[in-house]
Structure formats: structure tokens, C-alpha cells
Scaffold this active site. Structure first.
Site, PDB file in Angstrom:
ATOM      1  N   ASP A 212       0.939  -1.216   0.157  1.00 14.68           N
ATOM      2  CA  ASP A 212      -0.126  -0.043  -0.141  1.00 14.68           C
ATOM      3  C   ASP A 212       0.812   1.175  -0.097  1.00 14.68           C
ATOM      4  OD1 ASP A 212      -2.896   1.072   0.380  1.00 14.68           O
ATOM      5  OD2 ASP A 212      -1.524   1.907   1.883  1.00 14.68           O
ATOM      6  N   GLU A 263       1.577  -0.550  -4.965  1.00 10.65           N
ATOM      7  CA  GLU A 263       0.888   0.496  -5.304  1.00 10.65           C
ATOM      8  C   GLU A 263       1.686   1.658  -5.563  1.00 10.65           C
ATOM      9  OE1 GLU A 263      -2.968   3.074  -3.992  1.00 10.65           O
ATOM     10  OE2 GLU A 263      -1.545   2.463  -2.426  1.00 10.65           O
TER      11      GLU A 263
END
Ligand code: NOJ
Length: 536
Positions: A212, A263
Site C-alpha cells: 500500500d 501500489e
């Protein structure tokens, strides 16, 4: 393993299905999706033919940001189940040839995480606070935040604490919501803990991690303002790569090496590709493609620059039409401006869902035919629209609240899936009288249900199932010129993909068979907003 590619390179052209556990399927009838629900739907996922499932965070969390505020990485949130259920799910999926990918959030933890609770209790100057970024405020009484940085969730990035005696205290950094304090990656505990968490899940058979906010964990410790900083004070700093090198070594220590998927939101494709160097991540999400409008020039430009950027590092591209953060494709592609940008999100943007659905079907064939791995966000295989009229009082996303209600937030793409045409919660929850789904489903949701689409050969579901089964593998790729408004390419001698982004039908190039088409092909003509896969 049945369908999933075996061997160390399975991820190079895998189809990865993204599960947002809260909204996929509710096994215990409390209106919230859970792991029992996912387990009950494994046959469906196997029938889609996907190689892996990526679960957005399923860990213990107060859900201030849909689980991206992790309180304990070694525990499953009780709303979803427990660790035993996760282990069983991983094993059951593996038995069907489906791998499991979990989410890891290095930038921040929940404010309920034991480290942050300890840091608050220990007070200024304590070693416990060193794991985060606590700083005195500016101004005569420390009343101003240490910097004027702007959060991705709107507003500032600092929140002031209160000392045990009730006086105003230090500020702490949170690039996202205040419930998500940023970790200090200069601290050895932060490194050690993350490596231990990786091993915790890898040892349980997890095939890889989705990382993330992967560009953000490292900060400039001088805390300059963005305009005054050399480089950016918290995005894509060179030091961040060392984290992923260390993680790659952990991943590579397993007999089947585990996979790192980043990401990485960066406009500069060369900076993006640095994350994919051979000793760092395996792949990263291609958001450049996802944000482009439905235009041949725009999409062609993105495909070219994507393939060009990946070539030197030897990493496969990824193709992503959506995820749990962005507007559903059928809604976005039906709009006048069909690009995606967080800053442009508003309530009430008109859309033509019929047009958007045609384009989303064509886009599915386009991305499914490109070389690399493919991501499918749950419900996009059903052609679900963004739910844009959720009552404001049910909205949960901090993006909505922190923008003072200007940004509708991301709840509209997180509405629980419809499994059956009718019945309680359209099959999302088991039959009975349990609570309603955590976000209300629109009344017409049953028309999108799996049950309905199974019986309709022209449905989005049938299209997705066919495209996963028929998609070309390998790396061969070359453009064909069929005019300005057409994207056409071959994937080796036998396979051609043609997408018509113009407003008039186009003749298909010579072929022996139409393998798959997003709209019926008549007289060898491909209609506007349609795509076809041809055996050449
Ligand atoms: C990206 C995630 O996809 C998003 O849902 C989350 O809000 C932020 N990172 C912060 O963790």
C-alpha cells in the site's frame, strides 16, 4: 494446481481478482462480508479462472479507512473471521489452483495499534514515540502544525496530541486520516516488524503481498515544505527502495518465491520503473492506463509508454481498470469526461450507463489481450455501476468527510455484491432476517446478480469468463494500423485484438475466426465502442 500457472513466473501473466472482504459475501448473516462468505464462493472464483485473489486488508482494524488502518497484522478482524478461517481459506483456494495475496501497509498503522497507544502514553521524548513522527508545533505555543503538507484525504497531515495532564502536546504525522499515524522508517523496529509480518503470512502459504502507498514510507527528516524540498519530502524518495530490496530478499528465500506488487502512483514512468528493478518489486499497478479517458490516442499513448518503461527492467506490465478506490468503469466510461482523477470527483456527474457498459466490455477485452498481468476488481466482472446515490448518512469514507462532503468518496464502488436476483440482500447475506448490508444495495441490483448473468450468454460475466480462458499469454506484441480511432495489435502470429474507439463501424482485418467479441460482429464490421479477438 489445476488452472493457475505453476512455477516461479506465474505472476507474469496472471489474472488477479481483488476481493474487498467487507463487500464480497457475508457468511454469517451480520450484513458484513467475511471469510466464510469468500470460502462459500470459491467455486465461483474458480469458475472465473483467476490465478490469484488479492485481499484488501483483512486484519484487526477499527475501519477508519476501510481496513487500511491496521491495528494488528497477526489477527483477522473479528467481523471477517479468525486466523484459522484465513488459513483454511488460503488452503482451500490453493487446492483449486488459486493463490492468495495479502495487503501490507508500510506507511502507517491504526491509532489503535499497540505501538501508537504506547507512544501516546509514554509522552514526549520517549523511545516509544520514535517509531512515529512526533514533533512540537510551530508558533509561540506550538499551536501550528510542523508543516503545511496536504493529505491525500484533504486537510493537513498533522494532529495535535493532548498531554496526560490535559495540556496541548506534540503533533504527529499522518499522510492519510488522523487514525493512521505514519511510521518512522528510520527506526529498526519498523523494519524488523514488517519483515516478521511478511514471514508470518508467507509461512501460511500466502503467495505475495500488495504494498500500500508504496512510494510514501520514507520522509525527509528535515520536514521541508513541499515547494522548498529537494525532491519531494515524502513521495518517491530514493531511500524507499531499500525497503523493497530487503523485502525481496525475504520473498526470494521461499521455495516458491513470494511476489511483491506495489501500489505506485507516479506520473513519471521512469521513476515508476525503478520500483521494478530485478531486486525490488515484481510488478506494480499501472494507474496511468487506468486514469486515461476512452480515446484511442490517450490509451495507445499509455500502452506504449507503459511497455517502454517496463522493457529495460524486464518486469511485466499490469493492466488495471479499477479498484476499491476509484469510480467503477461502466460509470466512468459513460461520462463526457471519462478520465479518472481523485481531484475531479464530485456528486452528480451525468453518465450514460449503456455507453459506459459497452466501453467497459471493450476495455476488458483490450486489457485482457495486452501482455502482462490483469487485475479484476470484484463486481467489475458483473458490470456493476458506481452507486452514486447512497444516502449521505450511510457514507463511511474519510475522503468524503475530510473534503467536507465535496468528494463523494469511495463507498460507491464498495457496495455489497448481488449474488441472486432476489432474496435478502440479493444473496449477499444468507437467507434470514439478519441486519441489512453495511452499505445499502440499489433496488435494481438483482439485475446485475451472478444468478441472472449465469443464464445470459451475452452478460458481462460470460464475457469475463471467456476472456480469462482465452487470453493470450507470453510477451509477443506488435501494433497494427487500422486508423486513428482503432487500437489493433497482434500477440504472436495467431491472435489479433481490435478495439474501435471511433463513432463509425470499422471493417475487421482478415481472420479465420472471431474468438470473442464485446458486441455481435455483423458483416465483418466492428461497431463503435466494441472490441474483438480474432484468430488470424
Ligand atoms: C491506498 C489504498 O488503496 C486506499 O484504499 C487507502 O485509503 C490508502 N492507500 C491509505 O492506506
Amino acid at each position: 494446481m489445476t488452472r493457475a500457472a505453476s512455477g516461479a513466473d506465474w505472476w507474469r501473466d496472471a489474472v488477479i481478482y481483488q476481493i474487498y472482504p467487507r463487500s464480497f459475501a457475508d457468511g454469517d448473516g451480520d450484513g458484513v462480508g467475511d471469510l466464510a462468505g469468500v470460502r462459500s464462493r470459491l467455486p465461483y472464483l474458480a469458475s472465473l479462472g483467476v490465478d490469484a485473489l488479492w485481499f484488501t486488508p483483512w486484519y484487526a482494524s477499527p475501519l477508519a479507512d476501510g481496513g487500511y488502518d491496521v491495528a494488528d497484522y497477526r489477527a483477522i478482524d473479528p467481523a471477517f473471521g479468525d486466523l484459522a478461517a484465513a488459513e483454511e481459506l488460503i488452503a482451500e483456494a490453493a487446492a483449486l489452483g488459486i493463490r492468495t495475496i495479502v495487503d501490507v501497509v508500510p506507511n502507517h498503522v491504526s491509532d489503535r495499534h499497540v505501538w501508537f497507544q504506547e507512544a501516546l502514553a509514554a509522552g514526549p521524548g520517549s523511545p516509544e514515540r520514535e517509531r512515529f513522527w512526533f514533533r512540537p508545533g510551530r508558533g509561540e505555543h506550538g499551536e501550528l502544525p510542523p508543516t503545511d503538507w496536504v493529505s491525500s484525504f484533504s486537510g493537513g497531515t498533522w494532529t495535535r496530541t493532548t498531554n496526560p495532564d490535559g495540556t496541548p502536546g506534540e503533533w504527529y504525522l499522518h499522510l492519510f486520516a488522523p487514525q493512521q499515524p505514519d511510521l518512522n522508517w528510520n527506526h529498526p523496529d519498523v523494519w524488523e516488524e514488517h519483515e516478521a509480518v511478511l514471514r508470518f503470512w508467507f509461512d501460511r502459504g500466502v503467495a505475495g503481498i500488495r504494498i500500500d502507498s508504496a512510494t510514501m514510507p520514507v520522509k525527509d527528516p528535515a520536514f521541508p515544505e513541499v515547494a522548498e524540498a529537494e525532491g519531494h519530502p515524502f513521495v518517491d524518495r530514493d531511500e524507499v527502495h531499500e525497503i523493497y530490496r530487503r523485502w525481496r530478499a525475504v520473498a526470494d528465500s521461499y521455495e516458491e518465491p513470494r511476489v511483491l506488487i506495489g501500489e505506485v502512483w507516479l506520473a513519471d514512468q521512469r521513476r515508476f520503473a525503478r520500483y521494478l528493478r530485478p531486486d525490488e518489486m515484481h510488478t506494480a499497478f499501472n494507474f496511468d492506463f487506468m486514469t486515461r479517458p476512452w480515446s484511442a490516442a490517450a490509451l495507445r499513448g499509455s500502452i506504449e509508454s507503459t511497455l517502454d518503461a517496463h522493457r529495460p527492467v524486464g518486469a511485466p506490465a499490469t493492466w488495471v481498470l479499477a479498484n476499491h478506490d476509484v469510480t467503477r468503469p461502466v460509470t466512468r466510461y459513460g461520462r463526457e469526461d471519462s478520465s479518472f482523477g481523485f481531484e475531479a470527483r464530485r456528486f452528480g456527474i451525468p453518465t450514460d450507463l449503456a455507453r459506459g457498459t459497452r466501453r467497459a466490455r471493450a476495455a476488458a477485452l483490450l486489457t485482457g489481450a495486452l501482455p502482462g498481468s490483469l487485475y479484476v476488481y470484484q463486481g467489475d466482472e458483473l458490470g456493476l455501476p458506481e452507486v452514486e446515490d447512497l444516502p449521505r448518512e450511510v457514507l463511511q469514507d474519510p475522503m468524503f468527510f475530510r473534503s467536507d462532503g465535496v468528494d463523494p468518496g469511495r463507498d460507491g464502488c464498495r457496495v455489497p455484491l448481488p449474488w441472486t436476483e432476489s432474496g435478502s440482500a440479493f444473496g449477499f447475506s444468507p437467507r434470514g432476517t439478519g441486519p441489512a448490508p453495511w452499505l445499502p444495495q440499489p433496488t435494481g441490483w438483482g439485475a446485475y446478480s451472478v444468478e441472472r448473468q449465469e443464464t445470459d450468454p451475452g452478460s458481462m460475466l460470460h464475457l469475463y469468463r471467456a476472456l480469462v480462458a482465452l487470453r493470450p499469454r507470453g510477451t509477443e506484441f506488435g501494433w497494427l494500423d487500422l486508423g486513428r480511432d482503432v487500437l489493433a495489435f497482434h500477440r504472436g502470429a495467431g491472435f489479433t485484438c481490435v478495439v474501435n474507439l471511433g463513432s463509425t463501424p470499422v471493417p475487421l482485418p482478415p481472420h479465420t475466426e472471431v474468438l470473442l467479441a464485446s458486441e455481435p460482429v455483423r458483416d465483418g464490421l466492428l461497431s463503435p465502442d466494441a472490441a474483438a479477438w480474432l484468430r488470424a
